[in-house]
Write an enzyme that holds these catalytic residues in place. Structure first.
Site, short mmCIF file in Angstrom:
data_model
loop_
_atom_site.label_atom_id
_atom_site.label_comp_id
_atom_site.label_asym_id
_atom_site.label_seq_id
_atom_site.Cartn_x
_atom_site.Cartn_y
_atom_site.Cartn_z
N PHE A 86 0.86 -1.19 0.00
CA PHE A 86 0.00 0.00 0.00
C PHE A 86 0.90 1.24 0.00
O PHE A 86 1.77 1.37 0.84
CB PHE A 86 -0.92 0.03 1.22
CG PHE A 86 -1.87 1.21 1.18
CD1 PHE A 86 -3.04 1.14 0.43
CD2 PHE A 86 -1.57 2.39 1.84
CE1 PHE A 86 -3.89 2.24 0.35
CE2 PHE A 86 -2.43 3.49 1.76
CZ PHE A 86 -3.59 3.40 1.02
N LYS A 114 2.94 9.43 8.31
CA LYS A 114 2.20 9.02 9.50
C LYS A 114 2.77 9.59 10.80
O LYS A 114 2.48 10.71 11.13
CB LYS A 114 2.07 7.50 9.54
CG LYS A 114 1.11 6.98 8.45
CD LYS A 114 0.36 5.72 8.83
CE LYS A 114 -0.81 5.48 7.89
NZ LYS A 114 -0.46 4.91 6.59
N ASP A 144 9.25 2.13 1.36
CA ASP A 144 8.13 2.91 1.88
C ASP A 144 8.01 2.58 3.37
O ASP A 144 7.51 1.53 3.75
CB ASP A 144 6.84 2.54 1.13
CG ASP A 144 5.61 3.27 1.68
OD1 ASP A 144 5.68 3.80 2.80
OD2 ASP A 144 4.58 3.28 0.98
C1 PLP Z 1 -0.73 5.20 5.13
C2 PLP Z 1 0.30 4.77 4.14
C3 PLP Z 1 0.55 5.48 2.95
C4 PLP Z 1 -0.31 6.65 2.54
O1 PLP Z 1 -0.15 7.73 3.40
P1 PLP Z 1 -1.15 8.99 3.31
O2 PLP Z 1 -0.59 9.93 4.32
O3 PLP Z 1 -2.52 8.49 3.63
O4 PLP Z 1 -1.06 9.50 1.93
C5 PLP Z 1 1.56 5.06 2.13
N1 PLP Z 1 2.32 4.00 2.44
C6 PLP Z 1 2.13 3.29 3.56
C7 PLP Z 1 3.01 2.12 3.86
C8 PLP Z 1 1.11 3.64 4.44
O5 PLP Z 1 0.90 2.91 5.55
#
Ligand code: PLP
Length: 399
Positions: free
Chosen positions: A140, A254, A225
């Site tokens: 994600f 986050k 990520d």
């Molecule tokens: C939450 C998340 C995102 C997206 O972050 P947003 O601030 O909602 O755009 C991207 N990568 C990972 C691994 C996430 O947990």
């Protein structure tokens, strides 16, 4: 979800029904205040929060040092554009650099934005014919077009096609599949070192090392990520430090600002100049409030020894929840790295969320069958036990 004991102000509910786009499934609860691992709703009910701020509130709700830094900053200088220098942004970059791989930071405001910047940087830094990025099933990366195209989950693409071209998907953990996908146009590999939304999936031994090796052999950039797994969540500053594999680019968001909106892309001093002036920007990126919050977050974690504490808390959760896998036929697997905790069931886990809320405990279910906890580093042992008692009780009575 059962709503018998949950309720909220009908006037607030009506505002949402009339005026707010219905793109979120919201609980019929309106929150008004938070402190540490506790939140209160507008009916005066108190909840123990094992999923504070959807992973953003790693220091709990309203961590005092962040509150103080933001309050001071907001009265002094709220926003200046990135055409100016200001000390706190440089200082925040230094703190992140010194705790990661010694590179440079680009600041933005969200996880998706950080991944967009990383995708651009991969394309900018590699020869023009190279543009493809390999990403992983169950991953994600966010909801903007680049980030959602990188997200190899068809349910997030429905109705949005065509996606941004240039992403190839491999099963998470499958090095041979990655190797087979690499061609002359491949520029990079983008992976969550621990998949979060995908169900707290820890990579098989050797997988991240193998990606590093493939990237080096084929001149690809390796991007981690760490939006969810980074910033101390696993008990190391960054998740990659658990595996001894260093990326070329890393994205953070986050919890990086202790609950304030903020995000960063970290990259090496060699790659950084490829993001040359004019090629990318974020108006609010690295603004004085985010910068002060980011600094206060790092300082709090260090001052209070919270990385070590995170590992301890992870062990405490393991001790409480691992026996369930033996005891309950439908409890399949417990996966824990610091305060990333996933309990996979063989049955639907979504009703567990509602049942726990009824009993005053907030948590999350992801991918249908995985109970996900992203609790705060500031939890006390007593709070861990109190929440686990509720969760264990709910699971034992699940039907
Ligand atoms: C939450 C998340 C995102 C997206 O972050 P947003 O601030 O909602 O755009 C991207 N990568 C990972 C691994 C996430 O947990």
């Amino acid at each position: 979800m059962s709503t018998s004991s949950t309720s909220m102000s009908p006037a607030t509910l009506e505002l949402f029904e009339r005026y707010v786009v219905p793109n979120y499934r919201r609980f019929p609860v309106s929150l008004v205040r938070g402190e540490g691992s506790w939140v209160w709703d507008d009916q005066g009910r108190r909840y123990l929060d094992f999923f504070p701020g959807w992973g953003c509130n790693l220091l709990g709700h309203c961590p005092p040092a962040v509150v103080e830094a933001v309050q001071e900053q907001v009265a002094k200088l709220i926003h200046v554009p990135n055409t100016w220098h200001f000390e706190s942004q440089g200082e925040w970059a230094r703190l992140l650099s010194e705790r990661s791989f010694g590179g440079k930071a680009f600041f933005c405001n969200s996880g998706a934005e950080a991944n967009e910047a990383a995708i651009k940087l991969v394309r900018l830094h590699t020869p023009p014919e190279k543009y493809k990025i390999i990403t992983f099933e169950g991953g994600f990366h966010g909801r903007t077009f680049g980030a959602v195209s990188a997200t190899a989950q068809p349910k997030y693409h429905e109705g949005l096609e065509p996606m941004l071209p240039g992403f190839d998907y491999a099963p998470f953990g499958d090095l041979q599949a990655v190797s087979d996908l690499i061609d002359d146009q491949t520029a990079g590999i983008l992976v969550e070192p621990i998949q979060g939304e995908g169900g707290i999936r820890i990579p098989p031994a050797g997988f991240l090392e193998g990606l590093r090796k493939l990237a080096d052999e084929h001149n690809l950039l390796l991007v981690f990520d760490e939006v969810q797994a980074g910033s101390g969540r696993t008990g190391e500053w960054f998740a990659y430090q658990n595996f001894g594999v260093t990326p070329d680019i890393m994205t953070l968001a986050k919890s990086v600002c202790g609950g304030i909106a903020g995000a960063a892309v970290m990259t090496t001093a060699e790659i950084a100049p490829s993001m040359r002036p004019g090629m990318h920007a974020a108006t609010f990126g690295g603004n004085p409030i985010a910068a002060r919050a980011g600094i206060a977050t790092i300082e709090t974690i260090e001052r209070e020894g919270l990385l070590a504490r995170t590992k301890e808390l992870g062990e405490r959760f393991t001790a409480r929840l691992a026996p369930l896998v033996e005891e309950l036929e439908f409890a399949k697997e417990l996966r824990v790295r610091g305060l990333m905790i996933g309990l996979e069931l063989t049955v639907d886990a979504t009703s567990v969320v509602g049942d726990c809320m009824e009993k005053g405990l907030l948590l999350n279910a992801t991918q249908g069958t995985v109970i996900r906890l992203l609790p705060a580093m500031t939890l006390t042992d007593a709070e861990v036990d109190e929440g686990c008692d509720i969760l264990v009780d709910v699971l034992r009575n699940l039907n």
